[in-house]
Design a protein around this motif. Sequence first.
Motif, PDB file in Angstrom:
ATOM      1  N   UNK A  27       1.109  -0.874   0.218  1.00  0.00           N
ATOM      2  CA  UNK A  27      -0.102   0.291   0.109  1.00  0.00           C
ATOM      3  C   UNK A  27       0.478   1.499   0.124  1.00  0.00           C
ATOM      4  N   UNK A  28       0.386   2.355  -0.221  1.00  0.00           N
ATOM      5  CA  UNK A  28       0.697   3.379  -0.759  1.00  0.00           C
ATOM      6  C   UNK A  28       0.352   4.304  -0.737  1.00  0.00           C
ATOM      7  N   UNK A  29       0.841   5.827  -0.089  1.00  0.00           N
ATOM      8  CA  UNK A  29      -0.244   7.053  -0.325  1.00  0.00           C
ATOM      9  C   UNK A  29       0.591   7.972  -1.211  1.00  0.00           C
ATOM     10  N   UNK A  30      -0.346   8.893  -1.614  1.00  0.00           N
ATOM     11  CA  UNK A  30       0.389   9.189  -2.134  1.00  0.00           C
ATOM     12  C   UNK A  30       0.292  11.086  -2.094  1.00  0.00           C
ATOM     13  N   UNK A  31       0.570  12.323  -1.744  1.00  0.00           N
ATOM     14  CA  UNK A  31       0.264  13.195  -2.043  1.00  0.00           C
ATOM     15  C   UNK A  31       1.291  14.404  -3.066  1.00  0.00           C
ATOM     16  N   UNK A  32       0.046  14.954  -3.651  1.00  0.00           N
ATOM     17  CA  UNK A  32       0.513  15.854  -4.875  1.00  0.00           C
ATOM     18  C   UNK A  32       0.707  17.090  -3.742  1.00  0.00           C
ATOM     19  N   UNK A  33       1.930  17.982  -4.792  1.00  0.00           N
ATOM     20  CA  UNK A  33       1.559  19.499  -4.947  1.00  0.00           C
ATOM     21  C   UNK A  33       2.506  20.321  -6.298  1.00  0.00           C
ATOM     22  N   UNK A  34       2.463  21.651  -5.908  1.00  0.00           N
ATOM     23  CA  UNK A  34       2.633  22.073  -6.773  1.00  0.00           C
ATOM     24  C   UNK A  34       1.686  22.585  -7.651  1.00  0.00           C
ATOM     25  N   UNK A  35       1.023  22.619  -7.809  1.00  0.00           N
ATOM     26  CA  UNK A  35      -0.103  23.354  -9.180  1.00  0.00           C
ATOM     27  C   UNK A  35      -0.557  24.918  -8.519  1.00  0.00           C
ATOM     28  N   UNK A  36      -1.068  25.431  -9.209  1.00  0.00           N
ATOM     29  CA  UNK A  36      -1.443  26.431  -9.571  1.00  0.00           C
ATOM     30  C   UNK A  36      -2.446  27.476 -11.017  1.00  0.00           C
ATOM     31  N   UNK A  37      -2.105  28.574 -10.732  1.00  0.00           N
ATOM     32  CA  UNK A  37      -2.240  29.304 -11.947  1.00  0.00           C
ATOM     33  C   UNK A  37      -1.097  29.954 -12.708  1.00  0.00           C
ATOM     34  N   UNK A  38      -0.547  29.993 -13.831  1.00  0.00           N
ATOM     35  CA  UNK A  38       0.346  30.139 -14.618  1.00  0.00           C
ATOM     36  C   UNK A  38      -0.416  30.784 -15.826  1.00  0.00           C
ATOM     37  N   UNK A  39       0.381  31.908 -16.242  1.00  0.00           N
ATOM     38  CA  UNK A  39       0.585  32.465 -17.727  1.00  0.00           C
ATOM     39  C   UNK A  39       0.933  31.108 -18.961  1.00  0.00           C
ATOM     40  N   UNK A  40       0.505  31.743 -19.985  1.00  0.00           N
ATOM     41  CA  UNK A  40       0.345  30.670 -20.861  1.00  0.00           C
ATOM     42  C   UNK A  40       2.117  30.927 -21.286  1.00  0.00           C
ATOM     43  N   UNK A  41       2.911  30.113 -21.752  1.00  0.00           N
ATOM     44  CA  UNK A  41       3.728  29.686 -21.784  1.00  0.00           C
ATOM     45  C   UNK A  41       4.971  29.609 -20.978  1.00  0.00           C
ATOM     46  N   UNK A  42       4.494  29.678 -19.101  1.00  0.00           N
ATOM     47  CA  UNK A  42       5.020  29.573 -17.957  1.00  0.00           C
ATOM     48  C   UNK A  42       5.631  27.909 -17.905  1.00  0.00           C
ATOM     49  N   UNK A  43       5.749  27.796 -16.937  1.00  0.00           N
ATOM     50  CA  UNK A  43       6.413  26.095 -15.956  1.00  0.00           C
ATOM     51  C   UNK A  43       5.891  26.288 -14.953  1.00  0.00           C
ATOM     52  N   UNK A  44       5.655  25.289 -15.114  1.00  0.00           N
ATOM     53  CA  UNK A  44       5.510  24.302 -12.816  1.00  0.00           C
ATOM     54  C   UNK A  44       6.081  22.981 -12.887  1.00  0.00           C
ATOM     55  N   UNK A  45       6.701  22.786 -11.815  1.00  0.00           N
ATOM     56  CA  UNK A  45       7.131  21.592 -10.928  1.00  0.00           C
ATOM     57  C   UNK A  45       5.845  21.157 -10.335  1.00  0.00           C
ATOM     58  N   UNK A  46       5.741  20.073 -10.440  1.00  0.00           N
ATOM     59  CA  UNK A  46       4.531  19.068  -9.905  1.00  0.00           C
ATOM     60  C   UNK A  46       5.363  18.677  -8.949  1.00  0.00           C
ATOM     61  N   UNK A  47       5.367  18.090  -7.750  1.00  0.00           N
ATOM     62  CA  UNK A  47       5.650  16.830  -6.711  1.00  0.00           C
ATOM     63  C   UNK A  47       4.879  15.805  -6.592  1.00  0.00           C
ATOM     64  N   UNK A  48       5.085  14.365  -6.016  1.00  0.00           N
ATOM     65  CA  UNK A  48       4.412  13.644  -5.343  1.00  0.00           C
ATOM     66  C   UNK A  48       5.157  12.837  -4.708  1.00  0.00           C
ATOM     67  N   UNK A  49       4.939  13.207  -3.143  1.00  0.00           N
ATOM     68  CA  UNK A  49       5.288  12.691  -2.237  1.00  0.00           C
ATOM     69  C   UNK A  49       4.585  10.602  -2.087  1.00  0.00           C
ATOM     70  N   UNK A  50       5.595  10.125  -2.180  1.00  0.00           N
ATOM     71  CA  UNK A  50       4.650   8.618  -1.846  1.00  0.00           C
ATOM     72  C   UNK A  50       5.275   8.512  -0.085  1.00  0.00           C
ATOM     73  N   UNK A  51       4.195   7.375   0.536  1.00  0.00           N
ATOM     74  CA  UNK A  51       4.766   7.445   1.473  1.00  0.00           C
ATOM     75  C   UNK A  51       5.786   5.866   2.051  1.00  0.00           C
ATOM     76  N   UNK A  52       6.288   4.854   0.471  1.00  0.00           N
ATOM     77  CA  UNK A  52       6.957   3.914   0.893  1.00  0.00           C
ATOM     78  C   UNK A  52       8.172   4.258  -0.290  1.00  0.00           C
ATOM     79  N   UNK A  53       8.838   3.301  -0.569  1.00  0.00           N
ATOM     80  CA  UNK A  53       9.882   3.564  -0.947  1.00  0.00           C
ATOM     81  C   UNK A  53       9.788   3.657  -2.808  1.00  0.00           C
ATOM     82  N   UNK A  54       9.699   4.469  -3.012  1.00  0.00           N
ATOM     83  CA  UNK A  54       9.224   4.672  -4.757  1.00  0.00           C
ATOM     84  C   UNK A  54      10.679   3.470  -5.664  1.00  0.00           C
ATOM     85  N   UNK A  55      11.199   3.242  -5.448  1.00  0.00           N
ATOM     86  CA  UNK A  55      12.021   2.079  -6.214  1.00  0.00           C
ATOM     87  C   UNK A  55      11.170   1.132  -5.632  1.00  0.00           C
ATOM     88  N   UNK A  56      10.515   0.703  -5.007  1.00  0.00           N
ATOM     89  CA  UNK A  56       9.661  -0.736  -4.755  1.00  0.00           C
ATOM     90  C   UNK A  56       8.449   0.046  -5.547  1.00  0.00           C
TER      91      UNK A  56
END
Length: 119
Positions: free
Chosen positions: A1-30
Amino acid sequence: QVQLVESGGGLVQPGGSLRLSCAASRNIFSISVMGWYRQAPGKLRELVASIQSGGSTNYADSMKGRVTISRDGAKNTVYLQMNSLRPEDTAVYYCKARIVNATIMYDYWGQGTQVTVSS
């Protein structure tokens, strides 16, 4: 089992950039595959990018060249860097983890983060 929490969204103008993050509750290599999906109003949820435990990546044709999926094992976090954003990229972005146990696959989803591209 794993819990996932996203962050980093928002309002951005066309042509802009965003970086989203997804934090997992366990080792992501598993986790067999971790991916980013998005769902715009009235549309089906679609794959944006994914990364396998071995490091192989896959990108949706519509996003190739504009997004990069990466990960940080020390933080158990997967990132989605999005550049040259367009209004049609507006959607709720979800993180998904697929865990394969013998012949059974389990999919886990985060709660989503809103990305709005607008001037």
